[in-house]
Write a protein that holds these residues in place. Structure first.
Motif: not given
Length: 352
Positions: A154-156, A233-237, A240-248, A268-274
């Motif tokens: 998610d941090a890449l 293990i990460d957040y995503g689906d 990829s679809l939609g704007d998931t960029l976020q800052a904390i 968010h991570v694109d698990f299909e790409a993995i």
């Protein structure tokens, strides 16, 4: 304006807008001013908390899942026990404690961390004795590989594209009134997104992670050639679809472009790409974190630990179990996928 923001603004003024991926790379990994290079971001005093910091149960169960795969694959010795982006080293410490009772596992394990942050390397060294550190995954040994990547992908840095009637318009970072501001390029066809024309409409947003294919391919090739297991293990689906960029920052959302180097920026991570780039290794179905942990026995482990607790400590323990597994907390947002060799048993807690 921060020093890094001023540097980026000068660069953009001189050379034109930069991609979102280039911006994220500077904001997170600039060697002198980047977010990860300059701080320990974890815990109450930091900006966010990860699963290993919430409860020891997370790392214990991950460790036992790795040990089961090691046993299923004939107990190779020696083997590489690796973690990508290992934070403070808490997850690996819990893995090693849980697997210490598995005969031969820790004796055969050669511990490797892929970590570029000097401050986090210092924290990891406090918890893990004599790990080998690497800047990139390329340096990992050609050996059986048992690997964990928890909140690493998610941090890449990502590139972000808006579909337009004329193709795709890429998000680029420019300046406006001395502030760093996102804008859009002219529309153009993007070959890497040709396969997304069937499932997207004009106005949809798709994100690509340029570093993901190479990293995943290297993991998959090592596991296919030498054996092992990768738990990601990460957040995503799945796609990829939609704007998931976020800052904390300080455990709360913030503007990703307001103060580069002073907030965590993720997507968010694109698990299909993995899964796509892991060949020739096999991959499991993407599984919600809560389901995965329940299959591994987290509730039974929580009940065992609870017998020695009372009062506020027991309340915190119950809250940690809920946070890791409940669908309204981390249980559904976070997903798990495993990479493993053809012919090996399906990893514990997951489905082929």
């Amino acid at each position: 304006m921060t020093d890094l923001a001023q540097s980026l603004r000068r660069q953009i003024t001189a050379n034109g807008p930069i991609t979102l991926a280039d911006y994220m790379a500077e904001a997170l990994m600039n060697p002198t001013s980047g977010y990860y290079a300059t701080r320990d971001p974890l815990g109450a005093a930091g900006d966010f908390t990860t699963a290993p910091e919430i409860s020891q149960m997370f790392g214990e169960l991950i460790g036992l899942a790795l040990a089961q795969a090691w046993i299923d694959q004939g107990q190779p010795s020696p083997f590489t026990l690796a973690e990508l982006g290992p934070g403070r080293g808490t997850l690996m410490a819990d893995i090693l404690r849980a697997t210490a009772r598995v005969p031969g596992f820790t004796d055969a394990a050669d511990i490797h961390f892929v970590e570029t942050s000097p401050s986090l390397r210092a924290e990891q060294g406090k918890r893990i004795e004599n790990p080998t550190w690497h800047d990139t995954i390329t340096a990992l040994p050609d050996a059986p590989l048992f690997l964990v990547a928890n909140e690493f992908f998610d941090a890449l840095p990502i590139r972000q594209f808006h579909r337009d009637a004329g193709g795709w318009r890429e998000v680029q970072i420019g300046t406006q009134d001395d502030a760093l501001t996102p804008g859009l390029s002219a529309a153009t066809p993007i070959a890497a997104l040709d396969h997304r024309l069937e499932d997207t409409d004009i106005g949809d947003i798709v994100e690509l992670c340029p570093a993901l294919p190479s990293i995943t391919a290297q993991i998959g090739t090592r596991i296919a050639d030498h054996g092992g297991l990768a738990l990601i293990i990460d957040y995503g689906d799945w796609r990829s679809l939609g704007d998931t960029l976020q800052a904390i920052k300080d455990h709360a959302p913030t503007d990703p472009f307001a103060a580069p180097g002073h907030a965590d920026i993720t997507a968010h991570v694109d698990f299909e790409a993995i899964a796509t780039h892991a060949a020739p290794a096999k991959f499991t179905r993407v599984t919600p974190q809560g389901v995965f942990l329940e299959r591994l026995g987290i509730t039974q482990r929580a009940q065992t630990l609870a017998t020695a607790l009372s009062g506020p400590a027991l309340e915190a323990h119950i809250a940690a179990h809920r946070r890791l597994t409940h669908p309204e907390e981390m249980g559904s947002l976070f997903k798990v996928i495993a990479l493993y060799p053809d012919g090996a048993a399906t990893p514990a807690g997951l489905e082929a």
